[in-house]
Design a protein around this motif. Structure first.
Motif, PDB file in Angstrom:
ATOM      1  N   ILE A  77       0.850  -1.387   0.021  1.00 30.87           N
ATOM      2  CA  ILE A  77      -0.126   0.068  -0.093  1.00 30.87           C
ATOM      3  C   ILE A  77       0.983   1.087   0.027  1.00 30.87           C
ATOM      4  O   ILE A  77       1.922   1.231   0.608  1.00 30.87           O
ATOM      5  CB  ILE A  77      -1.092  -0.096   1.171  1.00 30.87           C
ATOM      6  N   PHE A  78       0.381   2.172  -0.606  1.00 29.52           N
ATOM      7  CA  PHE A  78       1.175   3.535  -0.885  1.00 29.52           C
ATOM      8  C   PHE A  78       0.006   4.469  -0.320  1.00 29.52           C
ATOM      9  O   PHE A  78      -1.128   4.684  -0.629  1.00 29.52           O
ATOM     10  CB  PHE A  78       1.634   3.816  -2.191  1.00 29.52           C
ATOM     11  N   TYR A  79       0.893   5.411   0.509  1.00 28.05           N
ATOM     12  CA  TYR A  79      -0.360   6.707   1.072  1.00 28.05           C
ATOM     13  C   TYR A  79       0.535   7.826   1.280  1.00 28.05           C
ATOM     14  O   TYR A  79       2.116   7.701   1.147  1.00 28.05           O
ATOM     15  CB  TYR A  79      -0.858   6.188   2.372  1.00 28.05           C
ATOM     16  N   THR A  80      -0.040   8.881   1.635  1.00 27.94           N
ATOM     17  CA  THR A  80       0.427  10.234   1.805  1.00 27.94           C
ATOM     18  C   THR A  80       0.682  10.303   3.314  1.00 27.94           C
ATOM     19  O   THR A  80      -0.169  10.308   4.172  1.00 27.94           O
ATOM     20  CB  THR A  80       0.085  11.442   1.344  1.00 27.94           C
ATOM     21  N   GLY A  81       1.751  10.547   3.847  1.00 33.51           N
ATOM     22  CA  GLY A  81       2.106  10.789   4.989  1.00 33.51           C
ATOM     23  C   GLY A  81       1.828  12.166   5.275  1.00 33.51           C
ATOM     24  O   GLY A  81       2.844  13.243   4.507  1.00 33.51           O
ATOM     25  N   ASN A  82       1.254  12.658   6.061  1.00 34.85           N
ATOM     26  CA  ASN A  82       0.907  14.280   6.370  1.00 34.85           C
ATOM     27  C   ASN A  82       1.617  14.755   7.470  1.00 34.85           C
ATOM     28  O   ASN A  82       1.473  14.040   8.438  1.00 34.85           O
ATOM     29  CB  ASN A  82      -0.631  14.674   6.402  1.00 34.85           C
ATOM     30  N   VAL A  83       2.283  15.610   7.212  1.00 33.60           N
ATOM     31  CA  VAL A  83       3.102  16.299   8.696  1.00 33.60           C
ATOM     32  C   VAL A  83       3.060  17.711   8.688  1.00 33.60           C
ATOM     33  O   VAL A  83       2.966  18.885   7.686  1.00 33.60           O
ATOM     34  CB  VAL A  83       4.555  15.925   8.514  1.00 33.60           C
ATOM     35  N   ARG A  84       2.698  18.407   9.811  1.00 33.10           N
ATOM     36  CA  ARG A  84       3.042  19.851  10.261  1.00 33.10           C
ATOM     37  C   ARG A  84       4.243  19.939  11.088  1.00 33.10           C
ATOM     38  O   ARG A  84       4.408  19.350  12.057  1.00 33.10           O
ATOM     39  CB  ARG A  84       1.765  20.218  10.930  1.00 33.10           C
ATOM     40  N   ASN A  85       4.985  20.428  10.503  1.00 36.18           N
ATOM     41  CA  ASN A  85       6.299  20.719  11.253  1.00 36.18           C
ATOM     42  C   ASN A  85       6.362  21.684  12.295  1.00 36.18           C
ATOM     43  O   ASN A  85       5.480  22.202  12.549  1.00 36.18           O
ATOM     44  CB  ASN A  85       7.446  21.342  10.269  1.00 36.18           C
ATOM     45  N   ASP A  86       7.465  21.769  13.026  1.00 34.68           N
ATOM     46  CA  ASP A  86       7.421  22.926  14.192  1.00 34.68           C
ATOM     47  C   ASP A  86       6.905  24.158  13.811  1.00 34.68           C
ATOM     48  O   ASP A  86       6.418  25.054  14.943  1.00 34.68           O
ATOM     49  CB  ASP A  86       8.814  22.771  14.961  1.00 34.68           C
ATOM     50  N   ALA A  87       7.103  24.577  12.619  1.00 35.95           N
ATOM     51  CA  ALA A  87       6.773  26.153  12.336  1.00 35.95           C
ATOM     52  C   ALA A  87       5.333  25.891  11.921  1.00 35.95           C
ATOM     53  O   ALA A  87       4.965  27.041  11.459  1.00 35.95           O
ATOM     54  CB  ALA A  87       7.784  26.690  11.405  1.00 35.95           C
ATOM     55  N   GLY A  88       4.649  24.865  11.846  1.00 39.75           N
ATOM     56  CA  GLY A  88       3.230  24.869  11.367  1.00 39.75           C
ATOM     57  C   GLY A  88       3.043  24.588   9.900  1.00 39.75           C
ATOM     58  O   GLY A  88       2.071  24.895   9.463  1.00 39.75           O
ATOM     59  N   GLU A  89       4.252  24.395   9.195  1.00 38.26           N
ATOM     60  CA  GLU A  89       4.073  24.371   7.784  1.00 38.26           C
ATOM     61  C   GLU A  89       4.049  22.894   7.317  1.00 38.26           C
ATOM     62  O   GLU A  89       4.256  21.734   8.136  1.00 38.26           O
ATOM     63  CB  GLU A  89       5.425  24.729   7.260  1.00 38.26           C
ATOM     64  N   ARG A  90       3.239  22.700   6.310  1.00 39.73           N
ATOM     65  CA  ARG A  90       2.808  21.334   5.782  1.00 39.73           C
ATOM     66  C   ARG A  90       3.971  20.744   5.039  1.00 39.73           C
ATOM     67  O   ARG A  90       4.823  21.197   4.212  1.00 39.73           O
ATOM     68  CB  ARG A  90       1.700  21.353   4.750  1.00 39.73           C
ATOM     69  N   GLU A  91       4.106  19.275   5.456  1.00 39.28           N
ATOM     70  CA  GLU A  91       4.971  18.609   4.722  1.00 39.28           C
ATOM     71  C   GLU A  91       4.229  17.198   4.311  1.00 39.28           C
ATOM     72  O   GLU A  91       3.468  16.829   4.974  1.00 39.28           O
ATOM     73  CB  GLU A  91       6.326  18.076   5.607  1.00 39.28           C
TER      74      GLU A  91
END
Length: 485
Positions: free
Chosen positions: A113-127
């Motif tokens: 399975i392939f999926y998107t890992g969603n992250v908000r870094n310490d600055a609140g920016e999307r990765e």
């Protein structure tokens, strides 16, 4: 392990609120829905080791978008489904703010399975990271981590990997937004499912004569059907255009001929897959019989979930019934999977029913609001025809404008009527799937489809037919059973 802890927390939450959700009269009978919480995009539709696997975006903790898990249902026959253990939990640095949408493939008797890992870094920016996990049994998954980072020229709105094989190579299409905020679908390739190389843009705004066409393209799917290469996509940012693009976001398809080696895909225009109120993020799969099956999210990406009365019972949203796709005469047709006929019971048929200006037709009164209805038009000499289901839902065809219209009551303001339309040269057949709180309408063998959530009381389920002029038809109705074991 953190993964097990998060999954256990989700399971505990589902157990605590399952009874409350189950008491809701709007719980659906023949549609997949979350045990509790919010359901959105279908994920990882795949036929593996003799079973249909259906994953979905799931927030078990509230009826709003938040940190997403992958929920999981399994079926032997595409009709009756069982809940399976939670497949993915947001427990790693690369998916800590959500395991977002993706797909599944089978390789050497393993499910990838392939999926998107969603992250908000310490600055609140999307990765965002395109991640992989592997399973030998389709139930327990071993996360392998990111296999793709966002390429140069794109924002972190880069998600929803759909993987497929053509010839000896694997390919992946990903929904993307350029730094100029234009929507695209980009292409990757791989020989082993682990090492991926960026090939370029397959389709997007200002390409193939399309012009500007939205600021983000989500949930791509790419497949060949009857010699045509089909790209499904959900573009965001389209402005309404007459009877087109009337929802917040749209889902539709392009058709053409692709050269994946040269990354070339000349295609025709965009066609909406569903003309109703509640349809988004569809995904397809090939089953064991070689059919191309589609399921869509019976929701809307930017819709206020609190407007649905089901939220008072701790759950919201569902999936469409499985649909078989066919490519005929330059268009994509959608038909309900034949297996759903196994749910039928208590058949009632009415032959050569005549409806005129002076003579309407009503089906015998019933408190049942879960049924399938088929209408075959045998002769037509009418200016308009309408089918009323309950007190708030009308299906109307107008000969002069060659348009079909679905009307429903607004969730929050029942006195406000909402409408969606499609162009239709003639009305030959209507097939309606009515569940406790949904309508799916298939016209003329799947030429056009409408999907909508509707909230009527069981005692409102009067079904009546009206015409301006003369119309003769055959009508059949079946009760439909439940699918969750």
């Amino acid at each position: 392990m953190k993964d097990n802890h998060l999954k256990e927390t989700a399971v505990k939450r589902a157990a605590e609120y399952r009874e409350m959700a189950g008491e809701d009269p709007y719980r659906l009978h023949f549609h997949l829905m979350p045990p509790v919480g919010l359901m959105n995009d279908p994920n990882g539709l795949v036929f593996f080791q003799g079973k249909y696997h259906f994953f979905y975006q799931w927030n078990p903790f509230e009826t709003a978008h938040g940190v997403k898990f992958w929920g999981h249902y399994v079926s032997d026959n595409l009709v009756y489904w069982e809940e399976a253990p939670v497949a993915l939990a947001p427990d790693q640095w690369y998916d800590r703010n959500g395991c977002y949408s993706g797909s599944a493939v089978v390789h050497e008797d393993q499910m990838y399975i392939f999926y998107t890992g969603n992250v908000r870094n310490d600055a609140g920016e999307r990765e965002s990271y395109q991640c992989m996990a592997v399973s030998e049994d389709g139930v327990q998954f071993d996360k392998k981590g990111p296999v793709i980072n966002v390429p140069d020229g794109y924002t972190a709105h880069f998600r929803d990997p759909k993987v497929f094989k053509k010839g000896p190579r694997w390919y992946m299409v990903v929904g993307a937004q350029t730094v100029e905020e234009k929507g695209e679908v980009v292409l990757f390739s791989s020989d082993d499912l682990e090492t991926w190389s960026f090939q370029g843009t397959l389709a997007g705004s200002d390409r193939s004569g399309l012009g500007s066409f939205g600021y983000m393209w989500e949930c791509p799917d790419f497949f060949e059907l009857n010699g045509e290469d089909i790209l499904l996509v959900s573009p965001q940012g389209l402005e309404p255009n007459g009877i087109l693009y009337n929802n917040v976001y749209q889902s539709g398809y392009f058709a053409g001929k692709a050269d994946l080696e040269r990354v070339s895909y000349p295609h025709g225009g965009f066609t909406e897959l569903d003309r109703g109120f509640d349809f988004y993020a569809p995904q397809t799969m090939l089953d064991g019989n070689g059919r191309r099956l589609l399921v869509g999210w019976m929701g809307s990406a930017d819709e206020g979930s609190t407007s649905h009365p089901t939220t008072h019972h701790g759950w919201v949203h569902a999936m469409t019934i499985p649909r078989v796709l066919e490519w005929e005469n330059g268009r994509l047709l959608q038909q309900p999977a034949e297996e759903l006929k196994q749910l039928r019971g208590n058949n009632r048929e009415y032959r050569d029913v005549l409806v005129t200006d002076q003579q309407s037709f009503e089906l015998p009164s019933s408190r049942d609001n879960v049924f399938e209805l088929q209408v075959q038009v045998k002769s037509w000499d009418a200016a308009s025809f309408s089918l009323t289901i309950g007190t708030n839902n009308q299906l109307i065809y107008r000969e002069a404008t060659k348009t079909f219209t679905l009307e429903r009551a607004n969730f929050e303001k029942p006195n406000v009527v909402e409408r969606r339309h499609c162009a239709l040269d003639e009305l030959k057949e209507i097939r309606v799937f009515k569940d406790t709180s949904s309508l799916e309408i298939f016209l003329n063998g799947g030429e056009e489809v409408f999907t909508a959530r509707v909230y009527d009381e069981a005692y409102d389920q009067l079904v009546s037919f009206h015409a301006e002029g003369d119309l003769k038809m055959d009508v059949a109705k079946w009760d439909l059973g439940r699918i969750l074991l």
